[in-house]
Design an enzyme around this catalytic site. Sequence first.
Site, PDB file in Angstrom:
ATOM      1  N   VAL A   4      11.903 -44.076  -3.332  1.00 15.68           N
ATOM      2  CA  VAL A   4      11.679 -44.990  -4.456  1.00 15.68           C
ATOM      3  C   VAL A   4      10.172 -45.169  -4.594  1.00 15.68           C
ATOM      4  O   VAL A   4       9.503 -45.588  -3.654  1.00 15.68           O
ATOM      5  CB  VAL A   4      12.356 -46.356  -4.227  1.00 15.68           C
ATOM      6  CG1 VAL A   4      11.981 -47.340  -5.336  1.00 15.68           C
ATOM      7  CG2 VAL A   4      13.870 -46.214  -4.152  1.00 15.68           C
ATOM      8  N   ALA A   7       5.805 -47.583  -2.222  1.00 17.75           N
ATOM      9  CA  ALA A   7       6.928 -46.635  -2.213  1.00 17.75           C
ATOM     10  C   ALA A   7       7.692 -46.817  -0.907  1.00 17.75           C
ATOM     11  O   ALA A   7       7.223 -47.485   0.011  1.00 17.75           O
ATOM     12  CB  ALA A   7       6.412 -45.200  -2.321  1.00 17.75           C
ATOM     13  N   LYS A   8       8.863 -46.242  -0.829  1.00 19.80           N
ATOM     14  CA  LYS A   8       9.649 -46.249   0.413  1.00 19.80           C
ATOM     15  C   LYS A   8      10.700 -45.162   0.274  1.00 19.80           C
ATOM     16  O   LYS A   8      11.111 -44.837  -0.841  1.00 19.80           O
ATOM     17  CB  LYS A   8      10.332 -47.605   0.606  1.00 19.80           C
ATOM     18  CG  LYS A   8      10.627 -47.965   2.040  1.00 19.80           C
ATOM     19  CD  LYS A   8       9.362 -48.310   2.798  1.00 19.80           C
ATOM     20  CE  LYS A   8       9.666 -48.916   4.153  1.00 19.80           C
ATOM     21  NZ  LYS A   8       8.439 -49.381   4.811  1.00 19.80           N
ATOM     22  N   GLY A   9      11.151 -44.632   1.400  1.00 24.31           N
ATOM     23  CA  GLY A   9      12.161 -43.579   1.305  1.00 24.31           C
ATOM     24  C   GLY A   9      12.922 -43.420   2.589  1.00 24.31           C
ATOM     25  O   GLY A   9      12.704 -44.151   3.554  1.00 24.31           O
ATOM     26  N   ASP A  45       8.450 -44.561   9.690  1.00 28.50           N
ATOM     27  CA  ASP A  45       9.149 -45.836   9.613  1.00 28.50           C
ATOM     28  C   ASP A  45      10.251 -45.770  10.680  1.00 28.50           C
ATOM     29  O   ASP A  45      10.199 -44.913  11.560  1.00 28.50           O
ATOM     30  CB  ASP A  45       9.724 -46.006   8.192  1.00 28.50           C
ATOM     31  CG  ASP A  45      10.028 -47.455   7.845  1.00 28.50           C
ATOM     32  OD1 ASP A  45      10.839 -48.080   8.540  1.00 28.50           O
ATOM     33  OD2 ASP A  45       9.455 -47.959   6.863  1.00 28.50           O
TER      34      ASP A  45
END
Length: 411
Positions: free
Chosen positions: A56, A101-103, A142
């Site tokens: 995202v 952002a992050k995924g 992460d």
Amino acid sequence: MNALAATSRNFKQAAKLLGLDSKLEKSLLIPFREIKVECTIPKDDGTLVSFVGFRVQHDNARGPMKGGIRYHHEVDPDEVNALAQLMTWKTAVANIPYGGAKGGIGCTPGKLSKSELERLTRVFTQKIHDLIGIHTDVPAPDMGTNSQTMAWILDEYSKFHGYSPAVVTGKPVDLGGSLGREAATGRGVLFATEVLLEEHGKKLEDQRFVIQGFGNVGSWAAQLISEAGGQVIAVSDVTGAIKNNKGLNIKELLKHSSENHGIRGFTGGEPIDPGSLLIEDCDVLIPAALGGVINRENANDIKAKFIVEAANHPTDPEADEILSKKGVVILPDIYANSGGVTVSYFEWVQNIQGFMWDEEKVNAELRTYIIRAFNNMKEMCKTYNCDLRMGAFTLGVNRVARATVLRGWEA
């Protein structure tokens, strides 16, 4: 309340305080792009298995998007969305030129062999390589990923785009990773705690600390706080919790924890119920594990005077209200744990310049950023007569909104 609802609620409250235009407010909340890809790999036994990976990308008004990639069996789109949005405000609070952002990939990394994880990482990178980049979106480790994962992404991305060390941060030092990156989030927690206590006329060495979580962030925070003279009296991790009113020997605890895969069985303290850790008598409570741990069930029983949010979203909005009535000061996550992304920014800068810094410079620059952000946040608290969480949110949202308007979002 889930992470997305809580984050959106904080954002809306900040937007209201700032008097943002309703169209702009809506535009800031909607992610720039959401990517969902299928990743099929052969397992070591030759059978095929499929996973879903996604990213995202929330906002790029202030610079390339930045955020972690997690490998976890419950990679929930809502949560990733919330964390991407949180990164937008966090980078703005820290005043580094990034968006959020992050995924992640929905998988259980513990059940995959190293070669299976490598194949999965490479397939995921092949699917998104044209949507990430040095000046577009810069991933980082992460939950369930580490510097090795970043090395594979770097290698796979470089096959398409030429050697590009700045495409990911949190890399091994041998491949352009920054010194001081591993301890950065924990060190940021130390600096943030010091500046908060100083503001209240207190010294770190006179305080008793309780830390929930003994992973990367919790263990570094414990080590650095005890080295700075603070007394860490209780700690917990997934294996259990321990307490010693005279202060735990953190060096010994770190050794025990790495040898025994957890703190359980450490002889330098009494075992206690992990559920009661948060309500132990102490001066500073540092939740450094999961989100939503401080809620309306336990908020009334918390005895700490300060809570430093090293984890993402550890305090529910309902608990926030209870605690502020009790006069507990909460240092919000989007400020308190920004040390990691700040040193990621330093890593990216070093890669782009092709010139690496020594660790003293990294730590000194980090301290400068943490202190400056605290003062900016306090200014917002004065201007809008609000608590530190709203001070941080108004600071972050205002910076992103100004950048968005300056770039011309209505055209």
